[in-house]
Design a protein around this motif. Structure first.
Motif, PDB file in Angstrom:
ATOM      1  N   LEU A  24       0.873  -1.174   0.000  1.00 58.65           N
ATOM      2  CA  LEU A  24       0.000   0.000   0.000  1.00 58.65           C
ATOM      3  C   LEU A  24       0.913   1.228   0.000  1.00 58.65           C
ATOM      4  O   LEU A  24       1.513   1.566   1.021  1.00 58.65           O
ATOM      5  CB  LEU A  24      -0.881  -0.023   1.272  1.00 58.65           C
ATOM      6  N   ALA A  25       1.048   1.865  -1.176  1.00 62.42           N
ATOM      7  CA  ALA A  25       1.972   3.005  -1.275  1.00 62.42           C
ATOM      8  C   ALA A  25       1.215   4.295  -0.960  1.00 62.42           C
ATOM      9  O   ALA A  25       0.144   4.535  -1.515  1.00 62.42           O
ATOM     10  CB  ALA A  25       2.570   3.064  -2.674  1.00 62.42           C
ATOM     11  N   ILE A  26       1.767   5.112  -0.070  1.00 60.88           N
ATOM     12  CA  ILE A  26       1.086   6.361   0.309  1.00 60.88           C
ATOM     13  C   ILE A  26       2.017   7.556   0.090  1.00 60.88           C
ATOM     14  O   ILE A  26       2.992   7.739   0.823  1.00 60.88           O
ATOM     15  CB  ILE A  26       0.629   6.334   1.786  1.00 60.88           C
ATOM     16  N   PRO A  27       1.722   8.375  -0.954  1.00 68.22           N
ATOM     17  CA  PRO A  27       2.558   9.553  -1.200  1.00 68.22           C
ATOM     18  C   PRO A  27       2.246  10.686  -0.231  1.00 68.22           C
ATOM     19  O   PRO A  27       1.145  10.740   0.319  1.00 68.22           O
ATOM     20  CB  PRO A  27       2.187   9.967  -2.633  1.00 68.22           C
ATOM     21  N   GLY A  28       3.212  11.559  -0.039  1.00 68.46           N
ATOM     22  CA  GLY A  28       2.956  12.766   0.775  1.00 68.46           C
ATOM     23  C   GLY A  28       3.877  12.842   1.974  1.00 68.46           C
ATOM     24  O   GLY A  28       4.699  11.965   2.208  1.00 68.46           O
ATOM     25  N   ASP A  29       3.720  13.904   2.721  1.00 67.00           N
ATOM     26  CA  ASP A  29       4.496  14.165   3.928  1.00 67.00           C
ATOM     27  C   ASP A  29       4.083  13.159   4.997  1.00 67.00           C
ATOM     28  O   ASP A  29       2.902  13.043   5.317  1.00 67.00           O
ATOM     29  CB  ASP A  29       4.152  15.603   4.369  1.00 67.00           C
ATOM     30  N   TYR A  30       5.045  12.435   5.583  1.00 60.96           N
ATOM     31  CA  TYR A  30       4.632  11.360   6.493  1.00 60.96           C
ATOM     32  C   TYR A  30       4.038  11.837   7.800  1.00 60.96           C
ATOM     33  O   TYR A  30       3.388  11.073   8.499  1.00 60.96           O
ATOM     34  CB  TYR A  30       5.698  10.296   6.718  1.00 60.96           C
ATOM     35  N   PHE A  31       4.190  13.118   8.130  1.00 65.74           N
ATOM     36  CA  PHE A  31       3.498  13.623   9.324  1.00 65.74           C
ATOM     37  C   PHE A  31       1.989  13.580   9.069  1.00 65.74           C
ATOM     38  O   PHE A  31       1.191  13.472   9.987  1.00 65.74           O
ATOM     39  CB  PHE A  31       3.935  15.054   9.661  1.00 65.74           C
ATOM     40  N   VAL A  32       1.604  13.664   7.776  1.00 61.73           N
ATOM     41  CA  VAL A  32       0.185  13.595   7.400  1.00 61.73           C
ATOM     42  C   VAL A  32      -0.198  12.152   7.045  1.00 61.73           C
ATOM     43  O   VAL A  32      -1.212  11.624   7.510  1.00 61.73           O
ATOM     44  CB  VAL A  32      -0.095  14.527   6.183  1.00 61.73           C
ATOM     45  N   SER A  33       0.642  11.498   6.224  1.00 65.37           N
ATOM     46  CA  SER A  33       0.272  10.162   5.710  1.00 65.37           C
ATOM     47  C   SER A  33       0.089   9.130   6.812  1.00 65.37           C
ATOM     48  O   SER A  33      -0.722   8.208   6.663  1.00 65.37           O
ATOM     49  CB  SER A  33       1.293   9.606   4.716  1.00 65.37           C
ATOM     50  N   THR A  34       0.842   9.260   7.910  1.00 68.39           N
ATOM     51  CA  THR A  34       0.696   8.262   8.973  1.00 68.39           C
ATOM     52  C   THR A  34      -0.742   8.240   9.514  1.00 68.39           C
ATOM     53  O   THR A  34      -1.234   7.190   9.912  1.00 68.39           O
ATOM     54  CB  THR A  34       1.682   8.539  10.140  1.00 68.39           C
ATOM     55  N   HIS A  35      -1.426   9.400   9.464  1.00 67.36           N
ATOM     56  CA  HIS A  35      -2.817   9.436   9.942  1.00 67.36           C
ATOM     57  C   HIS A  35      -3.725   8.532   9.113  1.00 67.36           C
ATOM     58  O   HIS A  35      -4.691   7.984   9.611  1.00 67.36           O
ATOM     59  CB  HIS A  35      -3.368  10.866   9.914  1.00 67.36           C
ATOM     60  N   GLN A  36      -3.381   8.394   7.827  1.00 69.11           N
ATOM     61  CA  GLN A  36      -4.219   7.589   6.926  1.00 69.11           C
ATOM     62  C   GLN A  36      -4.229   6.112   7.285  1.00 69.11           C
ATOM     63  O   GLN A  36      -5.069   5.362   6.805  1.00 69.11           O
ATOM     64  CB  GLN A  36      -3.727   7.723   5.482  1.00 69.11           C
ATOM     65  N   ILE A  37      -3.251   5.650   8.060  1.00 70.98           N
ATOM     66  CA  ILE A  37      -3.219   4.216   8.373  1.00 70.98           C
ATOM     67  C   ILE A  37      -3.465   3.962   9.856  1.00 70.98           C
ATOM     68  O   ILE A  37      -3.348   2.840  10.339  1.00 70.98           O
ATOM     69  CB  ILE A  37      -1.881   3.570   7.942  1.00 70.98           C
ATOM     70  N   LYS A  38      -3.832   5.022  10.560  1.00 69.03           N
ATOM     71  CA  LYS A  38      -4.059   4.932  12.011  1.00 69.03           C
ATOM     72  C   LYS A  38      -5.114   3.862  12.350  1.00 69.03           C
ATOM     73  O   LYS A  38      -5.038   3.206  13.385  1.00 69.03           O
ATOM     74  CB  LYS A  38      -4.492   6.330  12.476  1.00 69.03           C
ATOM     75  N   GLN A  39      -6.096   3.706  11.443  1.00 67.94           N
ATOM     76  CA  GLN A  39      -7.227   2.803  11.738  1.00 67.94           C
ATOM     77  C   GLN A  39      -6.918   1.329  11.451  1.00 67.94           C
ATOM     78  O   GLN A  39      -7.713   0.464  11.786  1.00 67.94           O
ATOM     79  CB  GLN A  39      -8.476   3.191  10.901  1.00 67.94           C
TER      80      GLN A  39
END
Ligand code: AVI
Length: 308
Positions: A124-139
């Protein structure tokens, strides 16, 4: 005003001039960095690769869950990870690889490369700043291993490095892991040589900052009137890079002028080296309860595993 212009003009207006090192990595700078990684003197990637290959089984022996998420912060093209991820995929039933990078283009390369090498691995590749992207996988429900490789931690100031580790620690759940690639303190001359290669690639990497300011902000730096100077302080563990003005000169950026004395410096980068004791202390300070270091055969570099 755009951020680049603001950051550059503010930091060049100070009495000790500097340029933030994150601006190294435009397209050309990223290409030059790839070239640095192939240099004989720049031992870091070779050491990290050796540990990833030789110590994968020992590292994996600490993971008991079959469905772990391997989150690779600043993943790049992923080429260094293939052999390690092969072993992950072999040992665990259902791991997922989650590469994150600011550049969507490099993530496409990453995904293709890893998927071709390990066809059944879930990615699962997630582009962007990781301070933001980490929120996308919190769940996601899976146990996590955050990977922060390549000695990137060394480019922070010391207090920022601890802050960053705290951010990772907050993101993780109890029992999750951080796997971090760290360059260790060693014979100062080895480090000095790594940032002063005889091929001049590190010099080109530094001068590209001025070229980028010319290109993007319409400045008039003459690259022949600046030199690269890399120095290592074995007591602080900091390798520091500077650009040196070879003459007294005036540079224009966005209608303002910046005065340089002869031999005045622009600080461009810190590349910090750590001792194992310092790493243990940083781990405790940022909330990790356990850690173990895996070293290469020369003890130049560590893959340090921290558990929350
Ligand atoms: C990306 N970073 C870990 C490199 C380092 O060693 O600090 C960047 C670099 N600068 C000069 N050479 C390599």
């Amino acid at each position: 005003m755009n951020n680049f212009l603001q950051d550059v003009t503010e930091s060049l207006a100070k009495s000790h001039k500097s340029i933030p090192s994150k601006y190294f990595y435009d397209e050309k700078g990223s290409r030059i960095f790839q070239e640095i990684m192939t240099l004989e003197a720049y031992y870091l990637p070779r050491c990290e690769m050796e540990i990833l290959e030789q110590s994968a089984a020992a590292i994996l022996s600490h993971f008991n869950d079959q469905n772990m998420d391997f989150i690779d912060l600043g993943a790049g093209d992923g080429s260094k990870m293939i052999s390690f991820l092969r072993q992950v995929h072999h040992k665990l039933n259902a791991p997922s690889y989650i590469p994150m990078d600011i550049s969507p283009e490099i993530l496409k390369v990453n995904q293709n490369l890893i998927q071709n090498a390990i066809p059944n691995l879930d990615i699962l590749a997630i582009p962007g700043d990781y301070f933001v992207s980490t929120h996308q996988i919190k769940q996601r429900p899976n146990p996590m291993v955050v990977m922060y490789m390549g000695s990137n931690i060394g480019n922070f100031r010391l207090e920022e490095a601890v802050e960053f580790l705290r951010f990772i620690n907050d993101f993780l759940n109890k029992g999750d892991f951080l796997l971090m690639g760290v360059d260790l303190k060693k014979d100062p001359s080895t480090i000095q040589a790594a940032y002063n290669d005889k091929e001049g690639v590190t010099k080109k990497f530094n001068l590209n900052l001025l070229e980028r300011i010319n290109r993007e902000l319409g400045a008039n730096f003459n690259l022949d009137l600046f030199d690269h100077y890399g120095t290592y302080n074995p007591s602080s563990g900091e390798a520091q890079s500077y650009l040196i003005s070879l003459e007294e000169q005036l540079i224009s950026i966005a209608e303002k002028k910046y005065h340089f004395e002869k031999f005045e410096t622009i600080h461009t980068e810190i590349s910090r080296k750590f001792s194992l004791v310092e790493l243990n202390d940083m781990g405790h300070e940022s909330g990790f309860t356990w850690n173990k270091h895996f070293l290469d055969s020369k003890a130049f570099f560590s893959l340090s595993l921290f558990r929350k």
